[in-house]
Design a protein around this motif. Sequence first.
Motif, PDB file in Angstrom:
ATOM      1  N   VAL A  72       0.894  -1.152   0.034  1.00 48.75           N
ATOM      2  CA  VAL A  72      -0.205  -0.105   0.291  1.00 48.75           C
ATOM      3  C   VAL A  72       0.943   1.223  -0.080  1.00 48.75           C
ATOM      4  O   VAL A  72       2.027   1.128   0.386  1.00 48.75           O
ATOM      5  N   TYR A  73       0.288   2.182  -0.769  1.00 45.92           N
ATOM      6  CA  TYR A  73       1.208   3.534  -0.871  1.00 45.92           C
ATOM      7  C   TYR A  73       0.370   4.613  -0.384  1.00 45.92           C
ATOM      8  O   TYR A  73      -0.717   4.681  -0.586  1.00 45.92           O
ATOM      9  N   LEU A  74       1.161   5.726   0.103  1.00 43.40           N
ATOM     10  CA  LEU A  74       0.442   6.794   0.461  1.00 43.40           C
ATOM     11  C   LEU A  74       1.720   8.115  -0.212  1.00 43.40           C
ATOM     12  O   LEU A  74       2.592   8.343   0.299  1.00 43.40           O
ATOM     13  N   GLN A  75       1.013   8.588  -1.301  1.00 40.77           N
ATOM     14  CA  GLN A  75       1.672   9.707  -2.126  1.00 40.77           C
ATOM     15  C   GLN A  75       1.294  11.049  -1.374  1.00 40.77           C
ATOM     16  O   GLN A  75       0.165  11.426  -1.493  1.00 40.77           O
ATOM     17  N   MET A  76       2.256  11.713  -0.915  1.00 43.60           N
ATOM     18  CA  MET A  76       2.080  13.019  -0.015  1.00 43.60           C
ATOM     19  C   MET A  76       2.791  14.072  -0.774  1.00 43.60           C
ATOM     20  O   MET A  76       3.939  14.213  -1.002  1.00 43.60           O
ATOM     21  N   ASN A  77       1.910  15.194  -1.353  1.00 43.88           N
ATOM     22  CA  ASN A  77       2.441  16.315  -2.034  1.00 43.88           C
ATOM     23  C   ASN A  77       1.891  17.280  -1.371  1.00 43.88           C
ATOM     24  O   ASN A  77       1.106  17.382  -0.220  1.00 43.88           O
ATOM     25  N   SER A  78       2.590  18.547  -1.438  1.00 41.08           N
ATOM     26  CA  SER A  78       2.187  20.030  -0.980  1.00 41.08           C
ATOM     27  C   SER A  78       2.236  19.782   0.709  1.00 41.08           C
ATOM     28  O   SER A  78       1.392  20.250   1.283  1.00 41.08           O
ATOM     29  N   LEU A  79       3.368  19.127   0.906  1.00 42.02           N
ATOM     30  CA  LEU A  79       3.404  18.743   2.542  1.00 42.02           C
ATOM     31  C   LEU A  79       3.361  20.095   3.345  1.00 42.02           C
ATOM     32  O   LEU A  79       4.141  21.145   3.135  1.00 42.02           O
ATOM     33  N   LYS A  80       2.628  20.063   4.490  1.00 39.13           N
ATOM     34  CA  LYS A  80       2.588  21.439   5.494  1.00 39.13           C
ATOM     35  C   LYS A  80       3.195  20.941   6.751  1.00 39.13           C
ATOM     36  O   LYS A  80       3.440  19.679   7.143  1.00 39.13           O
ATOM     37  N   PRO A  81       3.852  21.878   7.788  1.00 40.30           N
ATOM     38  CA  PRO A  81       4.230  21.425   9.051  1.00 40.30           C
ATOM     39  C   PRO A  81       3.411  20.897   9.763  1.00 40.30           C
ATOM     40  O   PRO A  81       3.743  19.882  10.570  1.00 40.30           O
ATOM     41  N   GLU A  82       1.979  20.914   9.427  1.00 39.65           N
ATOM     42  CA  GLU A  82       1.035  20.303  10.496  1.00 39.65           C
ATOM     43  C   GLU A  82       0.743  18.798  10.024  1.00 39.65           C
ATOM     44  O   GLU A  82       0.079  18.033  10.669  1.00 39.65           O
ATOM     45  N   ASP A  83       1.465  18.406   9.002  1.00 46.81           N
ATOM     46  CA  ASP A  83       1.505  17.012   8.529  1.00 46.81           C
ATOM     47  C   ASP A  83       2.337  16.297   9.281  1.00 46.81           C
ATOM     48  O   ASP A  83       2.537  15.052   9.113  1.00 46.81           O
ATOM     49  N   THR A  84       3.244  16.874  10.125  1.00 52.39           N
ATOM     50  CA  THR A  84       4.236  16.067  10.887  1.00 52.39           C
ATOM     51  C   THR A  84       3.567  15.183  11.779  1.00 52.39           C
ATOM     52  O   THR A  84       2.753  15.629  12.888  1.00 52.39           O
ATOM     53  N   ALA A  85       4.143  13.931  11.945  1.00 50.70           N
ATOM     54  CA  ALA A  85       3.466  13.005  12.730  1.00 50.70           C
ATOM     55  C   ALA A  85       4.046  11.666  12.340  1.00 50.70           C
ATOM     56  O   ALA A  85       4.892  11.594  11.548  1.00 50.70           O
ATOM     57  N   VAL A  86       3.728  10.520  13.112  1.00 53.92           N
ATOM     58  CA  VAL A  86       4.193   9.104  12.693  1.00 53.92           C
ATOM     59  C   VAL A  86       2.971   8.559  12.138  1.00 53.92           C
ATOM     60  O   VAL A  86       1.890   8.871  12.475  1.00 53.92           O
ATOM     61  N   TYR A  87       3.260   8.196  10.928  1.00 53.21           N
ATOM     62  CA  TYR A  87       2.354   7.415   9.915  1.00 53.21           C
ATOM     63  C   TYR A  87       2.441   6.011  10.083  1.00 53.21           C
ATOM     64  O   TYR A  87       3.343   5.264  10.218  1.00 53.21           O
ATOM     65  N   TYR A  88       1.059   5.361  10.305  1.00 59.05           N
ATOM     66  CA  TYR A  88       0.931   4.237  10.501  1.00 59.05           C
ATOM     67  C   TYR A  88      -0.045   3.471   9.280  1.00 59.05           C
ATOM     68  O   TYR A  88      -1.306   4.158   8.980  1.00 59.05           O
ATOM     69  N   CYS A  89       0.397   2.368   9.099  1.00 53.24           N
ATOM     70  CA  CYS A  89      -0.245   1.750   7.917  1.00 53.24           C
ATOM     71  C   CYS A  89      -1.246   0.513   8.868  1.00 53.24           C
ATOM     72  O   CYS A  89      -0.700   0.202   9.827  1.00 53.24           O
ATOM     73  N   THR A  90      -2.410   0.194   8.040  1.00 56.44           N
ATOM     74  CA  THR A  90      -3.037  -0.499   8.685  1.00 56.44           C
ATOM     75  C   THR A  90      -3.885  -1.315   7.871  1.00 56.44           C
ATOM     76  O   THR A  90      -4.137  -0.936   6.636  1.00 56.44           O
ATOM     77  N   THR A  91      -4.280  -2.752   8.345  1.00 58.96           N
ATOM     78  CA  THR A  91      -5.339  -3.497   7.479  1.00 58.96           C
ATOM     79  C   THR A  91      -5.994  -4.388   8.197  1.00 58.96           C
ATOM     80  O   THR A  91      -5.704  -4.544   9.342  1.00 58.96           O
ATOM     81  N   ASP A  92      -7.208  -4.733   7.454  1.00 56.40           N
ATOM     82  CA  ASP A  92      -8.205  -5.638   8.449  1.00 56.40           C
ATOM     83  C   ASP A  92      -8.631  -6.549   6.930  1.00 56.40           C
ATOM     84  O   ASP A  92      -9.059  -6.184   6.013  1.00 56.40           O
ATOM     85  N   PRO A  93      -8.917  -7.915   7.256  1.00 57.59           N
ATOM     86  CA  PRO A  93      -9.505  -8.826   6.511  1.00 57.59           C
ATOM     87  C   PRO A  93     -10.742  -8.373   5.842  1.00 57.59           C
ATOM     88  O   PRO A  93     -11.505  -8.780   5.004  1.00 57.59           O
ATOM     89  N   ARG A  94     -11.584  -7.967   6.694  1.00 57.57           N
ATOM     90  CA  ARG A  94     -12.788  -7.214   6.560  1.00 57.57           C
ATOM     91  C   ARG A  94     -12.950  -6.284   5.648  1.00 57.57           C
ATOM     92  O   ARG A  94     -12.650  -4.948   6.119  1.00 57.57           O
ATOM     93  N   PRO A  95     -13.484  -6.409   4.454  1.00 53.63           N
ATOM     94  CA  PRO A  95     -13.626  -5.132   3.629  1.00 53.63           C
ATOM     95  C   PRO A  95     -14.253  -4.001   4.229  1.00 53.63           C
ATOM     96  O   PRO A  95     -13.981  -2.732   3.855  1.00 53.63           O
ATOM     97  N   THR A  96     -15.439  -4.223   4.937  1.00 55.33           N
ATOM     98  CA  THR A  96     -16.160  -3.176   5.256  1.00 55.33           C
ATOM     99  C   THR A  96     -15.399  -2.236   6.379  1.00 55.33           C
ATOM    100  O   THR A  96     -15.786  -0.932   6.671  1.00 55.33           O
TER     101      THR A  96
END
Length: 131
Positions: free
Chosen positions: A84-108
């Motif tokens: 899975v990808y996350l393309q991040m453009n036009s980044l701002k200082p308020e985007d500063t954070a730890v980014y976590y990837c997550t998944t679940d077998p349930r599509p819902t």
Amino acid sequence: QVQLVESGGGLVQAGGSLRLSCAASGRTFSFSRYAVGWFRQAPGKEREFVAAVRWSAGNAYYADVADSVKGRFTISRDNAKNTVYLQMNSLKPEDTAVYYCTTDPRPTAGTARYPSAYEYWGQGTQVTVSS
């Protein structure tokens, strides 16, 4: 069990771009139908929804993106690579954070914007945007 490993974080100036990747392994034989998402957590704040993509009948995929990043961030997936990808453009200082990837077998799960909807989490990758 599913293991997730994020990469691609780092330090970038405001206005710059980064692409985060999240590789899934383990029980991924039906990964194409799993809900996948990205959350982030800044110091002293709760973990917040960023984006998600879910599978639907007819092999359609639907993306959901938080208003705070809409038009700047794009979520995508490569099912052949279980990534899975996350393309991040036009980044701002308020985007500063730890980014976590997550998944679940349930599509819902992909219709939800809260962390408890997802079962598996990566260890997170730091994104720092300087002004």
